[in-house]
Each structure stands twice: as C-alpha cells, then as structure tokens.
Design a protein around this motif. Structure first.
Motif, PDB file in Angstrom:
ATOM      1  N   GLU A   1     -20.653 -70.694   9.737  1.00 40.41           N
ATOM      2  CA  GLU A   1     -20.677 -71.284   8.392  1.00 40.41           C
ATOM      3  C   GLU A   1     -20.251 -70.259   7.339  1.00 40.41           C
ATOM      4  N   LEU A   2     -20.555 -68.983   7.609  1.00 41.28           N
ATOM      5  CA  LEU A   2     -20.183 -67.918   6.673  1.00 41.28           C
ATOM      6  C   LEU A   2     -18.722 -67.515   6.817  1.00 41.28           C
ATOM      7  N   HIS A   3     -18.248 -67.391   8.044  1.00 43.05           N
ATOM      8  CA  HIS A   3     -16.949 -66.774   8.294  1.00 43.05           C
ATOM      9  C   HIS A   3     -15.884 -67.749   8.800  1.00 43.05           C
ATOM     10  N   GLY A   4     -16.327 -68.836   9.382  1.00 43.30           N
ATOM     11  CA  GLY A   4     -15.374 -69.741  10.022  1.00 43.30           C
ATOM     12  C   GLY A   4     -15.550 -69.720  11.534  1.00 43.30           C
ATOM     13  N   GLU A   5     -14.861 -70.608  12.189  1.00 43.97           N
ATOM     14  CA  GLU A   5     -15.026 -70.756  13.645  1.00 43.97           C
ATOM     15  C   GLU A   5     -14.605 -69.478  14.367  1.00 43.97           C
ATOM     16  N   THR A   6     -15.365 -69.149  15.423  1.00 38.59           N
ATOM     17  CA  THR A   6     -15.070 -67.949  16.215  1.00 38.59           C
ATOM     18  C   THR A   6     -15.176 -68.273  17.690  1.00 38.59           C
ATOM     19  N   GLU A   7     -14.494 -67.502  18.505  1.00 38.96           N
ATOM     20  CA  GLU A   7     -14.482 -67.730  19.954  1.00 38.96           C
ATOM     21  C   GLU A   7     -15.731 -67.114  20.580  1.00 38.96           C
ATOM     22  N   VAL A   8     -16.326 -67.833  21.523  1.00 36.30           N
ATOM     23  CA  VAL A   8     -17.543 -67.378  22.203  1.00 36.30           C
ATOM     24  C   VAL A   8     -17.300 -67.359  23.701  1.00 36.30           C
ATOM     25  N   ALA A   9     -17.734 -66.286  24.366  1.00 35.01           N
ATOM     26  CA  ALA A   9     -17.618 -66.166  25.827  1.00 35.01           C
ATOM     27  C   ALA A   9     -19.018 -66.011  26.408  1.00 35.01           C
ATOM     28  N   TYR A  10     -19.387 -66.920  27.330  1.00 33.10           N
ATOM     29  CA  TYR A  10     -20.697 -66.868  27.969  1.00 33.10           C
ATOM     30  C   TYR A  10     -20.589 -66.117  29.295  1.00 33.10           C
ATOM     31  N   THR A  11     -21.503 -65.176  29.489  1.00 32.95           N
ATOM     32  CA  THR A  11     -21.524 -64.412  30.735  1.00 32.95           C
ATOM     33  C   THR A  11     -22.917 -64.513  31.359  1.00 32.95           C
ATOM     34  N   ALA A  12     -23.069 -63.923  32.523  1.00 32.07           N
ATOM     35  CA  ALA A  12     -24.349 -64.001  33.241  1.00 32.07           C
ATOM     36  C   ALA A  12     -25.461 -63.364  32.419  1.00 32.07           C
ATOM     37  N   ALA A  13     -26.634 -63.948  32.511  1.00 29.18           N
ATOM     38  CA  ALA A  13     -27.783 -63.430  31.760  1.00 29.18           C
ATOM     39  C   ALA A  13     -28.181 -62.049  32.272  1.00 29.18           C
ATOM     40  N   LYS A  14     -28.718 -61.228  31.380  1.00 31.64           N
ATOM     41  CA  LYS A  14     -29.181 -59.896  31.769  1.00 31.64           C
ATOM     42  C   LYS A  14     -30.463 -60.010  32.588  1.00 31.64           C
ATOM     43  N   GLU A  15     -30.561 -59.165  33.595  1.00 30.71           N
ATOM     44  CA  GLU A  15     -31.756 -59.164  34.430  1.00 30.71           C
ATOM     45  C   GLU A  15     -32.957 -58.693  33.608  1.00 30.71           C
TER      46      GLU A  15
ATOM     47  N   GLU B   1     -26.317 -63.932   4.920  1.00 25.34           N
ATOM     48  CA  GLU B   1     -25.333 -63.774   3.842  1.00 25.34           C
ATOM     49  C   GLU B   1     -25.336 -62.343   3.309  1.00 25.34           C
ATOM     50  N   GLN B   2     -26.540 -61.796   3.074  1.00 22.40           N
ATOM     51  CA  GLN B   2     -26.656 -60.422   2.578  1.00 22.40           C
ATOM     52  C   GLN B   2     -26.049 -59.427   3.576  1.00 22.40           C
ATOM     53  N   THR B   3     -26.354 -59.617   4.849  1.00 24.92           N
ATOM     54  CA  THR B   3     -25.859 -58.703   5.893  1.00 24.92           C
ATOM     55  C   THR B   3     -24.346 -58.823   6.043  1.00 24.92           C
ATOM     56  N   TYR B   4     -23.837 -60.055   6.003  1.00 27.46           N
ATOM     57  CA  TYR B   4     -22.401 -60.303   6.147  1.00 27.46           C
ATOM     58  C   TYR B   4     -21.618 -59.641   5.008  1.00 27.46           C
TER      59      TYR B   4
ATOM     60  N   GLU C   1     -38.696 -69.312  15.593  1.00 26.09           N
ATOM     61  CA  GLU C   1     -37.718 -68.989  16.642  1.00 26.09           C
ATOM     62  C   GLU C   1     -36.346 -69.534  16.242  1.00 26.09           C
ATOM     63  N   ILE C   2     -35.322 -68.811  16.627  1.00 23.36           N
ATOM     64  CA  ILE C   2     -33.952 -69.305  16.463  1.00 23.36           C
ATOM     65  C   ILE C   2     -33.165 -68.882  17.693  1.00 23.36           C
ATOM     66  N   SER C   3     -32.410 -69.806  18.263  1.00 28.47           N
ATOM     67  CA  SER C   3     -31.637 -69.494  19.471  1.00 28.47           C
ATOM     68  C   SER C   3     -30.362 -68.736  19.094  1.00 28.47           C
ATOM     69  N   ILE C   4     -29.776 -68.100  20.080  1.00 29.56           N
ATOM     70  CA  ILE C   4     -28.538 -67.354  19.837  1.00 29.56           C
ATOM     71  C   ILE C   4     -27.413 -68.318  19.460  1.00 29.56           C
ATOM     72  N   ASN C   5     -27.411 -69.507  20.060  1.00 31.96           N
ATOM     73  CA  ASN C   5     -26.381 -70.501  19.711  1.00 31.96           C
ATOM     74  C   ASN C   5     -26.522 -70.945  18.253  1.00 31.96           C
ATOM     75  N   GLU C   6     -27.767 -71.157  17.807  1.00 32.73           N
ATOM     76  CA  GLU C   6     -27.988 -71.525  16.405  1.00 32.73           C
ATOM     77  C   GLU C   6     -27.574 -70.380  15.482  1.00 32.73           C
ATOM     78  N   LEU C   7     -27.825 -69.160  15.915  1.00 34.28           N
ATOM     79  CA  LEU C   7     -27.448 -67.987  15.127  1.00 34.28           C
ATOM     80  C   LEU C   7     -25.934 -67.920  14.947  1.00 34.28           C
ATOM     81  N   VAL C   8     -25.191 -68.164  16.036  1.00 35.96           N
ATOM     82  CA  VAL C   8     -23.726 -68.165  15.965  1.00 35.96           C
ATOM     83  C   VAL C   8     -23.241 -69.272  15.023  1.00 35.96           C
ATOM     84  N   GLY C   9     -23.931 -70.435  15.066  1.00 33.99           N
ATOM     85  CA  GLY C   9     -23.554 -71.539  14.175  1.00 33.99           C
ATOM     86  C   GLY C   9     -23.680 -71.148  12.706  1.00 33.99           C
ATOM     87  N   LEU C  10     -24.758 -70.455  12.342  1.00 36.10           N
ATOM     88  CA  LEU C  10     -24.939 -69.996  10.962  1.00 36.10           C
ATOM     89  C   LEU C  10     -23.867 -68.981  10.569  1.00 36.10           C
TER      90      LEU C  10
END
Length: 720
Positions: A250-264, A294-297, A238-247
């Motif tokens: 590391e490839l591209h540099g810091e990016t802005e994140v906006a949290y919204t309400a969870a999908k039903e 890395e390959q996908t990026y 398992e990998i969380s979405i936050n961990e995914l953004v962290g990886l």
C-alpha cells in the motif's frame, strides 16, 4: 537530572536518548559502537566509547551521580549467539552484572533492563503473560533470562529495585537487519531497491510488532514512576507476514514475493500480553502498524537518497594504491638493475660487484627488513653466478669453488643478520607503539573525564553564584578544593569549614590501613583533639555507618557535634568532625550546609586519591616508600602552612643516607612511624622524615629508638 543509556547509539537506544533529551535530561551514552552509530544522535550529550564489561565504566559512575540507568547494550543476534555463545554471555550477562553492580554501588535511583520475548521460547499459550514459563531455545534468550535473574537477585540481596522489559519485535527508523524486528527493515530495504521479498514458509506466521517510539515512551514514563519487576512491552496483537507485505505494498506499490521452505525451529505464532504494563504504568502504544510503517518507510527512502549522493565520495576512499603495496619490491628491483647493468656493461669488476652487492643487501635490509633483504641476497647470488658463467665457468665447478662459496655465505650471513636485526627492531617498535597507544587511550579517557568534571564544576559555580543566596560562598570552597594533592585538601578543608560554618573546632581523621582506627591528619588547633579514634568506639561506629551526616542530637559523651564519613563507594577514606558551634548556628540550615561541604570535600578527595594512585610510581624512589624530593617538599610546605594557620605541630628529622644500609634503614623507619608520616630525600643526599601531629618529646623518643638500631637522625625543624 542525569540519565545514562548503555547502547545509546543503537537502534532503540538512540530513540530513548532523543526522548530524554527532549524532556530536559542531561544524556550520557555508553557504547562500544559494535552495532551503534554516532550519527544517530544529533544533540549535545556526553559520550563514552567503552564496552559495558570494561572496568573503565566505574570511572564514569564515580564521576557522575546518575538518576536513571537504562541498560540497552546487548548482542542481539540469535544466530551470533549460537555461533559464539561465549561472547554473547560476556556482553549480555557479564556486561549487565557490571552495570547493575555499579548502579547499586553508586546509588542510581532507577535501573531499567531491556530483556526480550526470546526468554519464553516456543511457548504457544498466547498471548504470553509475564507469569508464563520461560524456556529459551537460544543462547541469546538464555543470557537475557539470566539477566532478569540477576535483577531479581539484586532486589533480594541488596533491596535494589529494577524494571525489566521483555520487548516484543521492535521496529522503526535506524533499525538494522538483525533480529525478528529486522524483518520490516529488511523488507522495506528490498522494496525500495526494486528487489523481490523472500518469505520463509507460507507467510501465515505471526509476530507482535511494536514501534520504537512507543518503547521509548514507556521507558521514559517508567523512570518517573514507582514501577518495579518484570513487564512485557508489546502491542498485544498479531500480524502475519503476508498481512505485513500487504501494508508495505500500500505504501510502495506491488512487489514480487518468493516463498521458500520454512526455517527449522521457527515459531509459528508470537504475541505478548501488555495488560500488566498498561494497568501499572498507565501506558498504551500510540502508533498503529500502518503509521509505524509509514515512518520507517520514509526514513529508509531518505537514507537511500543520502547513500546515493555519497557513493561517489566513498568509492574514492578505497584500499591504498597498488604502488604503495609493491613499492619495496619495485625499489629493490630498481637498485639491483643498476648493479646488474654495471656488471653486464663491464663497468665494474667481479670483486667490486661483491662490494656493491654487500652494500646493496645491507641498505635494502636496513630500509625494508627481513623479506626484502632475503630477496636482495637471492638476486645478488644470481648475479654472481651469472658473472661466473660469463667468465666461462661451469655451474658444477662452482659447487667446490671455495671463493665462490665464501662469497655466497657472506651474502647470506649479511642478509640474515641485517634482516633479523631490523625485523626484531620493527617488532619491538610495534610492541612499544601498542603500549603507547594503550596508555594514550587511558590518558585520553581520564583527560576527558577531568575536562567534563571541570565543566560540571564551572556550571555548578555559576548556578550557585546566580542564586543570590549565602551559599554563593561555595564558589570559594570549590576554588580551595581544586587541587590533586590530598594533604592540601585536608588543610584547605579546615579553613573552608571554619569560614563557611563559623565553627571553631574542626578535625580530620584518615582511615588507617589496618582498618582499626582513624588517625588525626589535620586539626584547627583551637583545642587539643584526640590523635586516634578507634573504630570499635560506639559513637565512631555510628558516624562511620551513617549514610548521611551524623548530628549528636542525643548528646553522646565524647562525641562531636557533627561528623561525616568520607568514602569512595564502600571504601572509607576519612572522618570529618566539627565542634564548638555557636548556639544560633545549630540549625537545619547548617546541617544541610555541612552536608554539602563534606560531599564536595569527598568528591575532591576521591579525585585526588585516584590521581595519586595512577601517578604513584612517579612520586617514589624505585622500589621504596621514599618520596622524591619535589613531592616531599610540597607536603612539607603544606605542613608549614598548617602550623602557621592552625598551630598543627610537625617535626622534620634529618640523617645521612648510607648506600649500603639504605633499604634496611628505610624499612626500620617505616615500622616506627605512622601512616600519616612521610619519608623523603633531599638534594644534599640526606634522608628526611616528616612527622605529622607529633610533639617534640615523641620525636625525641623516636630518634632514640632508631639510634638503638644504628639509624642516626636529628631534629632540624618543628618544635625545636
């Protein structure tokens, strides 16, 4: 070896196709391009742009014997399945059943079906195992679960084994933005564009992501194994979405994140156990999450670079110019302006204006149809009213001016009649064009199939000729069978079998329409063959029911030495028997040779009969079983050659055509003759009847029976 990949131009399909091509397979791709892209495949392959539920798929299976079929074609959007569950079922369920049935019918060695983790639904028993209860929460998950059930039922009903893979969230190059795996491609797209990322919920929800290269590797390994049943295909992590953004940062540099309400209804955690496939297939995922990203990026960055360079070219190919859209209106107004100018400049009289207006309405209607003709009528009436006002008439007085009203009625009637006629003609032309395109599409499809079959045949010829073995004679066989005339194939098959097998007696029987017997259609003539073989006879049943060739090793009485049943799938076509083979040629080598020859005869005959069914209307006189002269003469010539080579008897009967009783006569003749006989016409307005394998005595008896019914025929060729 040959592999067919449905959905082969898609994200996963293209990677699977790459892997099989690198392993030396002949790759065939079937895709309707609803989500796939031809640009994904760069190597030489066979391509069919067809939907998986289309009847044309059988043409492909009939023409090639696939070793592996990988069914990846699907509607993969959960949201689309909710909005249009009918279409989702057509593709994911009906399409699967079509491909699965054809794979079983044409004896495909390995069938692999791509299912999804969506079949588990909101199950929290992590990691999910294949034995866990399935409870899909979307039509997409339901259709995939139904597909798995079909695969299981095919195993129970037909003993046809298949492999079902429940994919976790697949990601990698060439992926679109649909599905859970699309989260990665969506995020990387936004990061490379400098946009912020939308995360639904707190970002702690987890997913089991697997790189597409690992999926392709597992599928390839499966096709070369004894694996069958249902398997998860995942990384078991398992990998969380936050961990995914962290990886990604590391490839591209810091990016802005906006949290919204969870999908039903969004699942908080997801992970599939891969223990079963790891143990049974000796497979494990090779790409770590970081390496896969890395390959996908890198792929997304390359794609952005190409898109930027092509943007200028693409922008120049936008919608057609406004001038073309408004050209009919502009030309209509210009022609009217000329008439109006002539009128206002006192160049023509009012009477001439009426003549000019009628001509103007007629021309505009003929050129542009109903809409422009009505506009022309309105403009002409307006011009006529304006002329009357200039003469000092009042508008109210025109309402009871019969001359004026007659002119208006004339304008309207001409405009409506011409406009309607042209519109109707245009609609008919569109309809005919649509039908023509449909027939052209079918012709193109069959033409491509024929061209590919010829390529395969040439390749086979070269391979056989280069072996240096005695089987190089098969080159001669292929030349003899390269025809679309079934009668010619029957005749040439006797010649081929005699020369290749060094056998004296060859007989070919055609399966009758009543499914009760086989009728003799061709014979080597070395000694008399039975004219009919009954299906209920023991040895005939043994021959017809054998999947391979029949060899009379138990010395059954009245049975041939070797025989083969020719069929088109489950439909029996003919029976070939050989006898009187020299003792030294009764060997396994000659058994295999007989098998190869009969398989090639079967393929040629199936192709010829299919072509004959498609062109049947061109062979017969309208609404009758009477062959046209050119077709009948070709069959007659074949019978003459058969008599010259093998003394196969035939009779040709002739009689005058009576226009008044033509249908009755033909019907009565059809009742009296066998299905291996033919009725035709001659250029002298004569009716011809060709009787195959018929003695003079039998022919005379037929003439006598028909004479009693008022049909006069005489024997003109054969055993005179």
């Amino acid at each position: 070896m040959r592999v067919l990949i449905t959905g082969g131009y898609g994200f996963i399909g293209s990677h699977v196709a790459d892997r099989y091509f690198k392993e030396g397979y002949d790759v065939f791709i079937l895709d309707d391009l609803s989500t796939g892209n031809k640009e994904h495949i760069k190597f030489k392959h066979k391509s069919y742009i067809v939907s998986v539920e289309d009847k044309k798929c059988e043409e492909i299976f009939r023409s090639y014997h696939f070793d592996v079929v990988i069914h990846l074609a699907a509607q993969v959007s959960v949201m689309k399945s909710i909005l249009d569950p009918k279409r989702d079922t057509e593709i994911n369920a009906v399409g699967l059943v079509n491909i699965l049935s054809l794979s079983h019918k044409y004896k495909v060695g390995k069938f692999i079906f791509a299912s999804s983790a969506a079949v588990y639904g909101a199950n929290e028993q992590l990691p999910l195992q294949e034995t866990n209860r399935c409870n899909p929460i979307s039509p997409y998950g339901m259709s995939k679960w139904l597909g798995e059930s079909y695969c299981e039922k095919w195993r129970e009903l037909y003993s046809y084994e298949s492999v079902v893979f429940r994919f976790s969230n697949v990601y990698g190059p060439r992926q679109g933005n649909t599905g859970e795996g699309g989260v990665i491609s969506t995020f990387l797209e936004r990061i490379t564009e400098g946009k912020y990322l939308d995360i639904y919920g707190d970002g702690e929800q987890t997913r089991d992501f697997i790189y597409v290269g690992d999926v392709a590797d597992a599928i390839y390994r499966t096709s070369n194994s004894n694996l069958s049943g249902i398997y998860n295909l995942s990384t078991n992590s398992e990998i969380s979405i936050n961990e995914l953004v962290g990886l990604m940062e590391e490839l591209h540099g810091e990016t802005e994140v906006a949290y919204t309400a969870a999908k039903e209804g969004d699942i908080q955690r997801s992970s599939l156990s891969n223990e079963k496939v790891v143990n049974d297939l000796d497979w494990s995922p090779m790409f770590s999450m970081k390496r896969g990203l890395e390959q996908t990026y890198e792929w997304i960055k390359d794609k952005k670079t190409k898109q930027t360079s092509e943007k200028t070219v693409t922008s120049s190919k936008k919608a057609p110019s406004l001038f073309k859209q408004f050209q009919p209106y502009i030309e209509n107004v210009l022609v009217f302006s000329v008439i109006a100018w002539l009128t206002l400049a006192n160049q023509v009289s009012v009477l001439n204006i009426v003549d000019f207006a009628l001509f103007y309405i007629l021309i505009i209607g003929v050129i542009y149809g109903n809409r422009q003709s009505i506009i022309a009528v309105c403009l002409s009436i307006g011009l006529l009213i304006f002329e009357k006002i200039l003469e000092g008439r009042e508008l109210i007085s025109l309402t009871y001016d019969t001359s004026f009203l007659l002119q208006v009625a004339l304008f309207l009637s001409i405009g409506l009649i011409v406009g309607y006629s042209i519109e109707r003609k245009n609609n008919l032309l569109k309809e005919q064009k649509s039908k023509l395109e449909e027939h052209e599409d079918r012709y193109s499809f069959l033409s491509d199939m024929h061209a590919e079959m010829r390529e395969v045949k040439k390749e086979l010829q070269l391979r056989v000729l280069n072996t240096g073995d005695g089987l190089g004679k098969i080159h001669y066989l292929l030349k003899e069978l390269d025809t679309l005339d079934p009668e010619r194939i029957y005749l040439n098959s006797i010649d081929v079998l005699q020369k290749m097998m060094k056998v004296k007696k060859v007989s070919i029987y055609k399966f009758s329409n009543d499914n009760a017997s086989y009728k003799l259609v061709a014979d080597s003539g070395s000694f008399k063959s039975s004219a009919t073989l009954k299906v209920e006879d023991d040895y005939v049943q043994q021959i017809a029911n054998k999947k391979s060739i029949f060899v009379n090793k138990t010395l059954l009485p009245n049975a041939p030495l070797m025989a083969a049943c020719l069929s088109n799938g489950e439909e029996k076509i003919a029976l070939i028997t050989i006898d009187d083979l020299e003792f030294e040629h009764i060997s396994l080598y000659h058994e295999n040779l007989f098998k190869i020859i009969t398989e090639l005869i079967e393929a040629a005959l199936v192709r010829a009969l299919h072509f004959q069914s498609l062109s049947e209307q061109e062979h017969f006189l309208a609404q009758s079983p009477v062959l046209k002269e050119s077709v009948f003469q070709k069959i007659l010539q074949t019978k003459r050659e058969a008599y010259t080579k093998f003394q196969i008897p035939y009779l040709l009967l002739e009689g005058m055509i009576n226009e008044e009783t033509f249908i009755h006569d033909v019907t009565e003749i059809s009742k009296e003759i066998d299905e291996t006989d033919y009725i035709g016409e001659s250029n002298e307005h004569h009716l011809l009847v060709l009787l195959a394998n018929t003695s003079k005595q039998a022919g005379e008896q037929l003439v006598s029976r028909l004479s009693e019914k008022g049909i006069v025929l005489k024997l003109v060729e054969g055993e005179l």
